[in-house]
Design a protein around this motif. Structure first.
Motif, PDB file in Angstrom:
ATOM      1  N   LEU A 117       0.830  -1.205   0.000  1.00 20.74           N
ATOM      2  CA  LEU A 117       0.000   0.000   0.000  1.00 20.74           C
ATOM      3  C   LEU A 117       0.865   1.257   0.000  1.00 20.74           C
ATOM      4  O   LEU A 117       0.530   2.247  -0.659  1.00 20.74           O
ATOM      5  N   LEU A 118       1.985   1.226   0.733  1.00 19.15           N
ATOM      6  CA  LEU A 118       2.893   2.370   0.708  1.00 19.15           C
ATOM      7  C   LEU A 118       3.429   2.600  -0.694  1.00 19.15           C
ATOM      8  O   LEU A 118       3.494   3.745  -1.172  1.00 19.15           O
ATOM      9  N   VAL A 119       3.812   1.512  -1.367  1.00 18.12           N
ATOM     10  CA  VAL A 119       4.306   1.643  -2.744  1.00 18.12           C
ATOM     11  C   VAL A 119       3.195   2.159  -3.652  1.00 18.12           C
ATOM     12  O   VAL A 119       3.392   3.073  -4.456  1.00 18.12           O
ATOM     13  N   GLY A 120       2.011   1.579  -3.498  1.00 19.27           N
ATOM     14  CA  GLY A 120       0.887   1.992  -4.328  1.00 19.27           C
ATOM     15  C   GLY A 120       0.491   3.439  -4.117  1.00 19.27           C
ATOM     16  O   GLY A 120       0.020   4.114  -5.043  1.00 19.27           O
ATOM     17  N   GLY A 121       0.679   3.930  -2.904  1.00 14.25           N
ATOM     18  CA  GLY A 121       0.403   5.339  -2.642  1.00 14.25           C
ATOM     19  C   GLY A 121       1.301   6.252  -3.457  1.00 14.25           C
ATOM     20  O   GLY A 121       0.859   7.284  -3.985  1.00 14.25           O
ATOM     21  N   THR A 122       2.569   5.869  -3.579  1.00 13.77           N
ATOM     22  CA  THR A 122       3.494   6.661  -4.387  1.00 13.77           C
ATOM     23  C   THR A 122       3.142   6.550  -5.867  1.00 13.77           C
ATOM     24  O   THR A 122       3.224   7.538  -6.607  1.00 13.77           O
ATOM     25  N   LEU A 123       2.716   5.367  -6.309  1.00 19.94           N
ATOM     26  CA  LEU A 123       2.282   5.209  -7.702  1.00 19.94           C
ATOM     27  C   LEU A 123       1.011   6.013  -7.970  1.00 19.94           C
ATOM     28  O   LEU A 123       0.832   6.561  -9.069  1.00 19.94           O
ATOM     29  N   THR A 124       0.141   6.095  -6.986  1.00 18.95           N
ATOM     30  CA  THR A 124      -1.054   6.938  -7.102  1.00 18.95           C
ATOM     31  C   THR A 124      -0.649   8.392  -7.332  1.00 18.95           C
ATOM     32  O   THR A 124      -1.205   9.080  -8.199  1.00 18.95           O
ATOM     33  N   ALA A 125       0.332   8.853  -6.572  1.00 18.42           N
ATOM     34  CA  ALA A 125       0.828  10.221  -6.738  1.00 18.42           C
ATOM     35  C   ALA A 125       1.411  10.422  -8.133  1.00 18.42           C
ATOM     36  O   ALA A 125       1.165  11.448  -8.789  1.00 18.42           O
ATOM     37  N   VAL A 126       2.169   9.445  -8.598  1.00 18.25           N
ATOM     38  CA  VAL A 126       2.768   9.521  -9.932  1.00 18.25           C
ATOM     39  C   VAL A 126       1.688   9.666 -11.001  1.00 18.25           C
ATOM     40  O   VAL A 126       1.757  10.551 -11.868  1.00 18.25           O
ATOM     41  N   ASP A 127       0.688   8.805 -10.953  1.00 18.55           N
ATOM     42  CA  ASP A 127      -0.349   8.831 -11.985  1.00 18.55           C
ATOM     43  C   ASP A 127      -1.147  10.129 -11.965  1.00 18.55           C
ATOM     44  O   ASP A 127      -1.549  10.645 -13.018  1.00 18.55           O
ATOM     45  N   GLN A 128      -1.388  10.663 -10.778  1.00 15.39           N
ATOM     46  CA  GLN A 128      -2.107  11.940 -10.687  1.00 15.39           C
ATOM     47  C   GLN A 128      -1.355  13.040 -11.432  1.00 15.39           C
ATOM     48  O   GLN A 128      -1.957  13.835 -12.158  1.00 15.39           O
ATOM     49  N   VAL A 129      -0.048  13.080 -11.250  1.00 15.84           N
ATOM     50  CA  VAL A 129       0.757  14.127 -11.885  1.00 15.84           C
ATOM     51  C   VAL A 129       0.944  13.856 -13.377  1.00 15.84           C
ATOM     52  O   VAL A 129       0.779  14.750 -14.210  1.00 15.84           O
ATOM     53  N   MET A 130       1.256  12.616 -13.721  1.00 11.39           N
ATOM     54  CA  MET A 130       1.611  12.333 -15.110  1.00 11.39           C
ATOM     55  C   MET A 130       0.408  12.289 -16.051  1.00 11.39           C
ATOM     56  O   MET A 130       0.568  12.401 -17.259  1.00 11.39           O
ATOM     57  N   THR A 131      -0.789  12.120 -15.506  1.00 10.11           N
ATOM     58  CA  THR A 131      -1.991  12.174 -16.350  1.00 10.11           C
ATOM     59  C   THR A 131      -2.609  13.565 -16.380  1.00 10.11           C
ATOM     60  O   THR A 131      -3.656  13.774 -16.999  1.00 10.11           O
ATOM     61  N   GLY A 132      -1.969  14.518 -15.690  1.00 10.26           N
ATOM     62  CA  GLY A 132      -2.442  15.897 -15.728  1.00 10.26           C
ATOM     63  C   GLY A 132      -3.576  16.210 -14.781  1.00 10.26           C
ATOM     64  O   GLY A 132      -4.129  17.314 -14.816  1.00 10.26           O
ATOM     65  N   LYS A 133      -3.912  15.253 -13.901  1.00 10.56           N
ATOM     66  CA  LYS A 133      -4.974  15.532 -12.931  1.00 10.56           C
ATOM     67  C   LYS A 133      -4.492  16.487 -11.842  1.00 10.56           C
ATOM     68  O   LYS A 133      -5.288  17.144 -11.180  1.00 10.56           O
ATOM     69  N   ALA A 134      -3.183  16.522 -11.639  1.00  5.51           N
ATOM     70  CA  ALA A 134      -2.577  17.432 -10.652  1.00  5.51           C
ATOM     71  C   ALA A 134      -1.207  17.845 -11.150  1.00  5.51           C
ATOM     72  O   ALA A 134      -0.562  17.106 -11.910  1.00  5.51           O
ATOM     73  N   ASP A 135      -0.769  19.006 -10.730  1.00  2.00           N
ATOM     74  CA  ASP A 135       0.605  19.426 -11.003  1.00  2.00           C
ATOM     75  C   ASP A 135       1.564  18.828  -9.983  1.00  2.00           C
ATOM     76  O   ASP A 135       2.681  18.444 -10.314  1.00  2.00           O
ATOM     77  N   HIS A 136       1.095  18.786  -8.733  1.00  2.00           N
ATOM     78  CA  HIS A 136       1.937  18.314  -7.636  1.00  2.00           C
ATOM     79  C   HIS A 136       1.173  17.261  -6.837  1.00  2.00           C
ATOM     80  O   HIS A 136      -0.052  17.355  -6.684  1.00  2.00           O
ATOM     81  N   ALA A 137       1.906  16.274  -6.317  1.00  2.00           N
ATOM     82  CA  ALA A 137       1.275  15.255  -5.480  1.00  2.00           C
ATOM     83  C   ALA A 137       2.200  14.916  -4.319  1.00  2.00           C
ATOM     84  O   ALA A 137       3.412  14.774  -4.490  1.00  2.00           O
TER      85      ALA A 137
END
Length: 392
Positions: free
Chosen positions: A105-125
């Motif tokens: 889950l800790l790893v997945g949380g970081t991947l969640t942050a990555v996808d938010q930024v790289m798909t343009g849903k957020a600038d920063h995560a």
């Protein structure tokens, strides 16, 4: 500069727990989030839950046999001898129930942050539950079972085809991440940490510069014990600006250990909250200068969970959201609520007093030593710049 920022969190992250007396204590996540809420700096709409990393995602970095060993250990089905070979069941990384699920889950949380930024849903995560930078391909190390930062960087490269600047300001050298990408020119690692002469993991020397195609893409600045704000910030500011200009990343990924502070019980540096204002400020600037704002930030070390971590980590979110309401007094209701649970007197101000600690007698010597270390670390970049000026 402004753009949407997201905060990755759920109470499930608190299940990454070795024991009630272990120094790695994820209660600091709750302390930080509560401080942000009581400062009116975050809303429920800003918070998104982490997802578990899949096995295939873990295998981007970790050996399948190791992942299986972690799973078996969490079920009480791994022998003591086998566990020891994987760095499990040690004083640093004791076995706890369902450790594979908690770590995934800790790893997945970081991947969640990555996808938010790289798909343009957020600038920063921001995912403060991550930042476990000591984990290796087939071994746990230094409180870290899986290395979420390494998995996330490999994920960034394979899924999004980007060049990643990894900046690690934990007092401990970011060894697991460095070695994961030591021969990869698509990842530039910059670690500013207490010298390994006195501190785990003992690596992070200036001459660790990468190998093969990755030579010249690893930068280490091991500062001396008792380093204070001015010297630490001189190293950080100069190093990050020079390295970013040299590498020109597509995305910046910062690991924000909060253990360089004078109060931290496991390290020997003498920083104050001053550096924790500047760390995210400059990272934010670099993200917009080179990466169209793409900035992923994770947590890391930080073992004074009451006086240091909540303030330091809150300042990352405050910077991401350009919120200036982080000066003066801390919220009274935050202080009064957590003081009942704390074993130490909580701070009442965002910043530390000038009299936090006695004068360091070797200050000038330490400052000069750090300056020379910085010069050695940046020598290849500065030499290249000098040659380019001569050629033109």
């Amino acid at each position: 500069m402004s753009g949407r920022s997201v905060f990755v969190y759920s109470d499930e992250l608190l299940k990454y727990k070795f024991s009630s007396h272990h120094p790695f204590n994820q209660v600091r996540l709750k302390l930080t989030l509560d401080l942000l809420k009581k400062t009116n700096a975050i809303t429920d709409a800003d918070i998104i839950p982490p997802r578990p990393a899949t096995e295939e995602e873990l295998f981007l970095i970790h050996d399948p046999n190791y992942v299986n060993a972690v799973r078996l250990a969490g079920l009480g089905k791994l022998s003591e001898e086998t566990a020891e070979g994987y760095g499990l069941g040690t004083e640093d990384t004791p076995i706890f129930p369902n450790m594979h699920e908690a770590s995934s889950l800790l790893v997945g949380g970081t991947l969640t942050a990555v996808d938010q930024v790289m798909t343009g849903k957020a600038d920063h995560a921001l995912h403060l539950g991550g930042g476990l930078h000591h984990g290796f391909r087939g071994k746990a190390s230094g409180f870290c079972i899986y290395n979420d930062s390494s998995v996330a960087i490999k994920y960034l490269i394979e899924k999004y085809n980007v060049r990643v600047l990894y900046v690690d300001t934990d007092a401990h050298h970011g060894d697991g991440v460095q070695w994961s990408f030591y021969d990869d020119p698509n990842v530039c690692t910059l670690s500013i940490h207490e010298t390994g002469r006195y501190l785990f993991p003992g690596t992070g020397n200036v001459n660790e510069r990468g190998q093969g195609k990755g030579y010249g893409y690893s930068f280490n600045i091991p500062v001396d014990a008792f380093t204070e704000d001015e010297s630490w910030l001189y190293a950080y500011q100069n190093a990050l600006k020079e390295v970013a200009d040299f590498f020109k990343p597509d995305v910046i990924f910062t690991q924000n250990g909060a253990d360089s502070h004078y109060y931290d019980p496991l390290t020997h540096l003498s920083a104050t909250m001053r550096i924790y204002r500047e760390i995210p400020r400059l990272a934010h600037e670099i993200a917009h200068q080179y990466c169209n704002g793409k900035w992923i930030a994770v947590g890391g070390g930080g073992y004074d969970i009451w006086r240091v971590v909540p303030r330091a980590w809150s300042l990352i979110w405050m910077e991401m959201t350009e919120n200036s309401n982080c000066y003066g007094s801390l919220p009274d209701d935050w202080v009064s609520y957590w003081q009942k649970k704390s074993s130490v007197a909580l701070p009442i101000e965002w910043d530390d007093p000038a009299t936090l600690y006695p004068a360091i007698p070797r200050k000038d010597e330490i400052t000069e030593k750090n300056r020379l270390t910085l010069e050695k670390a940046l020598y290849p970049i500065l030499q290249k710049k000098s040659n380019e000026r001569i050629d033109t």
